[in-house]
Motif scaffolding. Structure first.
Motif, short mmCIF file in Angstrom:
data_model
loop_
_atom_site.label_atom_id
_atom_site.label_comp_id
_atom_site.label_asym_id
_atom_site.label_seq_id
_atom_site.Cartn_x
_atom_site.Cartn_y
_atom_site.Cartn_z
N SER A 121 83.08 -25.09 87.96
CA SER A 121 82.33 -26.32 87.72
C SER A 121 80.86 -26.07 88.05
N ALA A 122 79.96 -26.56 87.18
CA ALA A 122 78.53 -26.39 87.45
C ALA A 122 77.73 -27.32 86.56
N VAL A 123 76.53 -27.64 87.02
CA VAL A 123 75.59 -28.43 86.20
C VAL A 123 74.36 -27.57 85.96
N PHE A 124 73.95 -27.44 84.68
CA PHE A 124 72.74 -26.71 84.35
C PHE A 124 71.72 -27.72 83.86
N PRO A 125 70.70 -27.98 84.67
CA PRO A 125 69.77 -29.06 84.35
C PRO A 125 68.95 -28.77 83.08
N SER A 126 68.54 -29.84 82.44
CA SER A 126 67.78 -29.75 81.20
C SER A 126 66.48 -28.98 81.40
N GLY A 127 66.17 -28.13 80.41
CA GLY A 127 64.87 -27.45 80.38
C GLY A 127 64.72 -26.28 81.34
N LYS A 128 65.79 -25.93 82.04
CA LYS A 128 65.68 -24.82 83.00
C LYS A 128 66.10 -23.49 82.37
N LEU A 129 65.63 -22.42 82.99
CA LEU A 129 66.07 -21.08 82.62
C LEU A 129 67.03 -20.63 83.73
N VAL A 130 68.30 -20.51 83.34
CA VAL A 130 69.36 -20.25 84.33
C VAL A 130 69.92 -18.84 84.13
N ALA A 131 70.05 -18.08 85.20
CA ALA A 131 70.66 -16.76 85.10
C ALA A 131 72.11 -16.84 85.59
N LEU A 132 73.04 -16.34 84.79
CA LEU A 132 74.41 -16.14 85.26
C LEU A 132 74.48 -14.69 85.72
N LEU A 133 74.56 -14.51 87.02
CA LEU A 133 74.46 -13.18 87.60
C LEU A 133 75.77 -12.80 88.28
N GLY A 134 76.25 -11.61 87.99
CA GLY A 134 77.46 -11.16 88.68
C GLY A 134 77.83 -9.78 88.21
N PRO A 135 78.75 -9.12 88.93
CA PRO A 135 79.15 -7.79 88.51
C PRO A 135 79.91 -7.84 87.18
N SER A 136 80.05 -6.68 86.58
CA SER A 136 80.78 -6.57 85.33
C SER A 136 82.21 -7.10 85.51
#
Ligand code: ADP
Ligand code: MG
Length: 356
Positions: free
Chosen positions: A22-37
């Motif tokens: 579960s997550a909220v990605f706010p409007s107009g933002k640049l979001v990185a999904l970061l994690g190992p392979s």
């Protein structure tokens, strides 16, 4: 356009690629999904795009349930690691493609298409290359064309899956700074997948750290780097030293160092792991009122503007590393074999049974 995901799970056979995310990605933002392979980043991105479905859970665009809507309906712009440009089409036609394939009643007139493509060529700084074929461009230029193509249809959200993954280090660095500036101009809600910590920390407004199909932490680059919520995030986000410690009634003991550990007020003589990054360790010759971890200097290694000092804890023999500025290293004048005290300016302590 804000994006929200609620309780997304996706299995491939017995393997949980996403586990109740579960997550909220706010409007107009640049979001990185970061994690190992293998941590589920691509799966999450594809489910948000509508290219893949979840077993359970909901995707909301601007608060409205979009789970049943097709990728096209969601108006998502997608950029993949491998350019996926049409090889036989010019740069111009690649960018125009999304507009040309619109149903007749939505398709802009030729004049509009031309001006939009030229506007986008300007935005991605490729004016003058409209007539080239993808094969006549550098890798970095091709990714910019891919981005312009994704933007042509005014996407409500831009999804990028390791967009710079196939480029060499120098070009990657240039392009990620360029993406940051571009995003500051266009402000379209953007999610980009990366396993490159530096890329995420440098470019994103918000970093979502993933591991084993779960979100470990969401925060600004500074928050996730400086205040990781657990040992995994701390380890994944950069070089750290690990110290075996004991916590007891709000205090932690690491060799000769004893510090406050208010988060562990309830602990009764438990094992813990304390983490400090190399640049967060000061080295002192003498024991001061605030004691440090008694150690021996085992190596001194100047690297450009910094000096790496290899140390060994006196009580346990655990090796660790401190990073000093060249000037302070010179002033200290350390020698190999001497006894010193390492004092952490920032220490994160996690009880040993914390699940990583
Ligand atoms: P990431 O992008 O973080 O590297 P992915 O989301 O691509 O991770 O994959 C997460 C896990 O799910 C991986 O272990 C991968 O092998 C598995 N997986 C992804 N897609 C499929 C699929 N279509 N079939 C089987 N397993 C898959
Ligand atoms: Mg991936």
């Amino acid at each position: 356009m804000s994006i929200e995901v609620r309780n997304l799970s996706r299995r491939f056979g017995a393997f949980a690629a996403l586990d109740d995310v579960s997550a909220v990605f706010p409007s107009g933002k640049l979001v990185a999904l970061l994690g190992p392979s293998g941590s589920g980043k691509t799966t999450l991105l594809r489910i948000i795009a509508g290219l893949e479905s979840a077993d359970t859970g909901t995707v909301l665009f601007e608060g409205k349930d979009a789970t049943a809507r097709s990728a096209r309906d969601r108006r998502v712009g997608f950029v993949f690691q491998h350019y996926a440009l049409f090889r036989h089409m010019s740069v111009f036609e690649n960018i125009a493609f999304g507009l040309r394939v619109k149903p007749r009643r939505e398709r802009p007139p030729e004049e509009k298409i031309r001006s939009r493509v030229h506007e986008l060529l300007g935005l991605v700084q490729l004016e003058g290359l409209a007539g080239r074929l993808p094969g006549q461009l550098s890798g970095g230029q091709r990714q910019r064309v891919a981005l312009a193509r994704a933007l042509a249809v005014d996407p409500s959200v831009l999804l990028l899956d390791e967009p710079f993954g196939a480029l060499d280090a120098r070009v990657r660095e240039e392009l990620r700074r360029w993406l940051r500036r571009l995003h500051d101009e266009i402000h379209v809600t953007s999610l980009f997948v990366t396993h490159d910590v530096e890329e995420a920390l440098e470019v994103a407004d918000v970093v979502v750290v993933m591991n084993h199909g779960r979100i470990e932490q969401v925060g600004t680059p500074d928050e996730v780097y400086e205040r990781p919520v657990n040992a995994f995030v701390c380890n994944f986000l950069g070089h750290v030293n690990l110290f075996h410690a004991r916590v007891h009634e709000g205090r932690a003991q690491i060799g000769t160092l004893e510090v406050e550990a208010p988060a562990h007020a309830a602990a009764r003589d438990r094992q813990a792991i304390a983490y400090a990054r190399p640049h967060e360790l000061d080295i002192e010759r003498t024991r001061t009122s605030e004691s440090g971890i008694e150690s021996t200097v085992v190596q001194i290694l100047p690297v450009g503007p910094i000096v790496r000092v290899g140390l060994r804890r006196s009580d346990t023999g655990e090796p660790f590393e401190a990073e000093l500025g060249k000037e302070s290293a010179r002033r200290l004048g350390l020698t190999v074999g001497e006894r010193v005290f390492a004092r952490p300016s920032n220490l994160r302590i996690f009880a040993e049974d914390y699940v990583i």
